[in-house]
Design an enzyme around this catalytic site. Structure first.
Site: not given
Lengths: 218, 744
Positions: A86, A195, A197
């Site tokens: 990002c 993302h 994660e």
């Protein structure tokens, strides 16, 4: 494998990346403050998401001048693995580690939602644990995630298989050629807007992001 | 520069009555100077002193075994959640600023509530918001203005919350004529901390240095607290300088720096500079500490040249804190704030004389006893109009409309329609906690550091409150607790935001009193002490007061991730069961408003013991693993609840087929009534009989209504009359209305 997670003022996905990384066997992760100049002892670098320097001037435009970025560039030049997520992707583009730029989303709104990604190249350090063509459910959260580059650059990216993930079905932000993430020519620097994660824990609805970290660890 | 003379006009312009002025003179033993008058005017504004509402607020229950810091003691209440962990949470309004400058008004509202939370030593982990706007569905100038306000507020909240990296995970948005020109922007934040990390806002330790940390002081937001304590008028645009400008990046740095500072152990007291800025933080810390505070304005970091003491003291520039440090540990402040590249300055010290003393170099510009300024504002019990009986709705005057048309109309009303257009703009996923997407009955958040699962919701049906503020406030608490029960949570505590009109008007004061008493009673019934909140009065547009809107936010705990339950149906073939009665009350309903254009009749009646039995029953079923979805019946009644459970399914919606008989209800009454204490659940076909048996054993009324299907339709058969809706058309009405209106 020891990961450095770079913290700029305004980074806000740093804790999330550390949390996700530590859920993998064999992964260690530590914060590295942007004023530091050393990456000694680290095997990989993650530049996490957020709003480094408040996104002032232009996303990533100020972070590229932080002292740590000189070390990140050297690290990459020596073949070290660098992952930008990002805002991290935006910073890597601004720093010249990746080609192109991220501009305002097509509809001018910030967009936070799950999207489908197609793995376009499963033979890199970042994607080798995935099946070629696999569809991944990973969220995005950005206001400036529209990937832009001129046609010559885009053609070259395609020719060299540098487009690692593409939006499948719906292109949420107007990115050129549905590009969600690219790597450099050498294949050791990868930036993506989604993302991974945030897709590492079944409680959050998807574990498809794990494949990126698994690829790095295997 | 010489100060203006204090004339009766200047006093009146500061919103100070002649009686209050006399009181000021007796506190000081002399006439105040111009700066002191300004200081009193903001500290004694409704926003800071609650002078018109405090006597009412004392009726709230504020204690309980889990309450670690009580309402009113500090910036936010603190509640124990077990294993040494605690939560601090609070709701606050930014209505007036958002009316004149929606983007910055809403953004700084978010910034303010987040500061209140980390001032307590807590790390803010999520936000909610409760918003009210005028209608957005017309072509007239008013609708256009409302759309502009709505778009501006949403992007302001997104701007601040996304940048600072605190997820906005839920809330509510309603649209009603009464908010035209006076939108409500109530923002909620929750933080997590260890018990031993609770920070206090007292200036303790005589001789301790007082530090100013954070952004420089400018001329923005001058006397915002006083502005917020007036009615909005045509001229309110002139008050735009009273709206602050937010910088979420600065606040992110301030947040991290303050948490680091608190962890270092050097802090004796800490207080954010919110409403009334430097004024409020100095006199409140002194008052809480039972001490005095003396500061020198020449040392305050400033953004502009030539600011007067009046301007510096009344500025509401954002992202600033006052920190009292243990003497000898000044270097720690320097080290941490230099690391974060934030301004800091030692501006004064704690004194033993109980005075708030402000100097500009050698010249004393303000000298006021701190406690009397901060805590002894005059309190008023305003005149309340006599209570009026609310006539029950006469159903004979309500023509029976075709439910085939009414249901899509209700689903397309912006108050009921999907708010995806809103929450898609909020980063609701950062911090890896939002396990339930926004839009379900309650937001559910896993706090990673504490390994706890929290559920939170906000609620207020203002039509009920307009018709009967006492009943409406009771229902707001009940509905919020019901939403938590549907998600599998046990409610812990409550914060409130009381949005009302000008309290000098007896009608309005009656509404305030009734709502507070109703809410207090409900909080006792549900065992949810009030941990703090906010009062916003003077919510009046040039036309009239808003409908009374006592918004509540309730936080609860979910014991096990397996108990997390959402409102969407899960699988075709599952049985649909209604817990509670079929109901019959249409008074003050959304059906009446949306389909008949009438806001009238008495709201539904709430029976606490029945309501609590329903909550306990649904939680018990959830814990036994028997519930696949749970959704309460609220605006639009049973038909809307079932349709929402069909439409909220991610990907392709699921259908449903229901049939039931009534004791002679009209079809519209059966489908759209808003009687309370009702929850629609789904369970596997095999478990349906067990669920019904358990409910019967508990003495909770329930019935099997039908089943979830994979058909493209919702069919409800009432007393043999079948109504059939295509899911695609319901989905379009519900999912796309707000986006379509906002792109027009």
């Amino acid at each position: 494998m020891k990961f450095a997670v770079i913290q700029f003022p305004g980074s806000n996905c740093d804790q999330d990346v550390i949390h996700a990384l530590r859920s993998f066997d064999g992964a260690e992760a530590e914060y590295v403050w942007h004023k530091s100049e050393s990456l000694d002892g680290f095997d990989a670098v993650v530049v996490p998401g957020g709003f480094s320097f408040g996104d002032y001037l232009r996303t990533g435009a100020i972070a590229r001048f932080s002292p740590i970025m000189k070390s990140v560039k050297n690290f990459a030049a020596n073949g070290g693995v660098v992952l930008g997520i990002c805002n991290g992707f935006q910073i890597l583009c601004e720093a010249g580690l990746l080609p192109g730029a991220l501009v305002r989303n097509r509809d001018l709104h910030f967009i936070c939602e799950h999207v489908k990604l197609r793995v376009e190249n499963a033979e890199t350090r970042f994607t080798k644990a995935a099946q070629p063509g696999a569809l991944l459910n990973i969220p995005i959260a950005h206001g400036e995630g529209c990937y832009f580059a001129d046609d010559a650059t885009l053609d070259e990216l395609e020719r060299n298989n540098q487009v690692l993930v593409r939006y499948d079905g719906v292109n949420p932000n107007g990115s050129c050629r549905n590009i969600a993430g690219i790597c450099n020519r050498e294949g050791n620097v990868f930036g993506l807007m989604p993302h991974p994660e945030r897709a590492c824990d079944p409680l959050l609805g998807s574990t498809d992001g794990r494949v990126i970290f698994q690829s790095l660890l295997s | 520069m010489s100060d203006p003379a204090i004339t009766p006009e200047v006093i009146a312009k500061h919103g100070i009555t002649p009686d209050e002025y006399e009181r000021i003179k007796s506190i000081l033993g002399r006439e105040p100077n111009f700066t002191e008058l300004g200081v009193f005017s903001v500290m004694w504004s409704e926003h800071c002193s609650y002078k018109n509402s405090k006597l009412e607020l004392k009726k709230f229950p504020t204690t309980g075994p889990k309450v670690l810091v009580k309402a009113g003691e500090e910036n936010a209440g603190v509640i124990d959640i077990g294993d040494g962990w605690a939560i601090a949470f609070k709701m606050e309004s930014h209505n007036h600023p958002s009316a004149v400058e929606p983007f910055q008004g809403a953004a700084t509202g978010v910034g303010g509530i987040i500061r209140d939370i980390f001032t307590m030593g807590a790390r803010p982990v999520f936000s909610l918001n409760s918003l009210r706007f005028g209608p957005i569905d017309g072509d007239d100038a008013e609708s256009k203005t409302n759309r502009r306000l709505f778009a501006g507020v949403v992007s302001g909240i997104a701007h601040y919350g996304n940048c600072i990296g605190i997820p906005t995970i839920g809330g509510e948005v309603y649209f009603d004529e009464s908010y035209s020109g006076n939108p409500l922007v109530n923002v909620f934040n929750l933080g997590i901390l260890r018990h031993e990390q609770i920070a206090r806002g007292g200036a303790v330790g005589i001789g301790n240095p007082v530090f100013y940390v954070g952004a420089e002081t400018g001329r923005d937001g001058l006397a915002g607290a006083a502005f917020a304590s007036r009615e909005l008028t045509e001229e309110s645009k002139e008050d735009r300088p009273a709206v602050q400008v937010g910088d979420p990046f600065r606040e992110k740095l301030l947040l991290e720096a303050c948490l680091e500072l608190l962890a270092s152990g050097c802090v004796a007291g800490i207080q954010d500079m919110g409403a009334a800025g430097l004024t409020c933080s100095t006199c409140e810390t002194a008052s809480r500490g039972g001490t005095g505070v003396e500061i020198d304005l020449n040392l305050v970091p400033k953004r502009e040249e030539g600011m007067t003491p009046y301007e510096i003291l009344l500025s509401e520039s954002q992202e600033r804190m006052l920190v009292i440090v243990h003497k000898g540990q000044e270097a720690t402040v320097r080290e941490i704030f230099e690391k974060w590249d934030l301004p800091y300055a030692q501006i004064g010290e704690v004194k033993d004389d109980g005075m708030m003393r402000v100097r500009e170099g050698d010249r004393v510009v303000v000298e006021i006893p701190a406690r009397q300024l901060a805590d002894e504002a005059p309190l008023y019990s305003r005149e309340a109009a006599p209570k009026r009986e609310i006539p029950a709705l006469d159903l004979a005057t309500v023509p029976e409309l075709d439910p085939l048309e009414s249901l899509p109309k209700l689903l397309a009303h912006p108050s009921i329609a999907s708010k995806r257009w809103v929450w898609r703009q909020y980063d609701h996923m950062v911090r890896l906690g939002a396990t339930v997407l926004p839009g379900s009955d309650a937001a559910v958040f896993v706090v990673r550091e504490a390994d706890k699962i929290l559920a939170a919701a906000t609620d207020c049906n203002a039509i009920y409150c307009r018709q009967d503020p006492r009943e409406g406030a009771r229902i707001a608490v009940a509905e919020c607790c019901r939403n938590l029960a549907c998600s599998g949570a046990v409610p812990l505590a409550l914060t409130d935001n009381l949005n009302f009109g000008n309290p000098h008007k007896p009608e309005n004061f009656l509404q305030l009193r009734e709502a507070v008493e109703g809410m207090a009673e409900a909080c006792r019934a549900f065992d949810t002490p009030v941990t703090g909140g906010n009062v916003s009065l003077y919510n009046e547009s040039p036309i009239a007061a808003i409908d009374p809107t006592p918004t509540v936010g309730v936080v609860g705990l979910i014991a096990d991730p397996k108990h997390i339950t959402t409102s969407a149906f899960k699988q075709a073939g599952d049985a649909i069961i209604l817990i509670g009665d079929l109901g019959h009350e249409l008074g003050a309903s959304h059906y009446l408003k949306v389909c008949h254009g009438r806001k009238e009749g008495a709201p539904p009646l709430l029976d606490y013991s029945h309501e609590i039995e329903v909550h306990n029953a649904v939680r018990a079923l959830i814990r036994l693993g028997l519930v696949r979805s749970a959704h309460d019946c609220s605006e639009g009644g049973l038909a809307v609840a079932v349709a929402e459970s069909c439409l909220a399914v991610e990907g392709a919606p699921l259908g449903a087929s229901l049939a039931f008989t009534t004791n002679g209800l009209r079809a519209d009454q059966a489908l759209f009534n808003e009687s309370q204490s009702r929850i629609v659940i789904s369970t596997t076909r095999g478990n349906a009989a067990a669920v019904l048996a358990l409910l019967e054993w508990r003495g909770v009324p329930a019935r099997r209504l039908g089943e979830v299907t994979d058909q493209d339709s919702l069919t409800i058969t009432v007393d043999g009359r079948a109504f059939d809706w295509k899911l695609a058309s319901l989905h379009e009405a519900w999912a796309e209305t707000i986006g379509r209106l906002m792109s027009s």
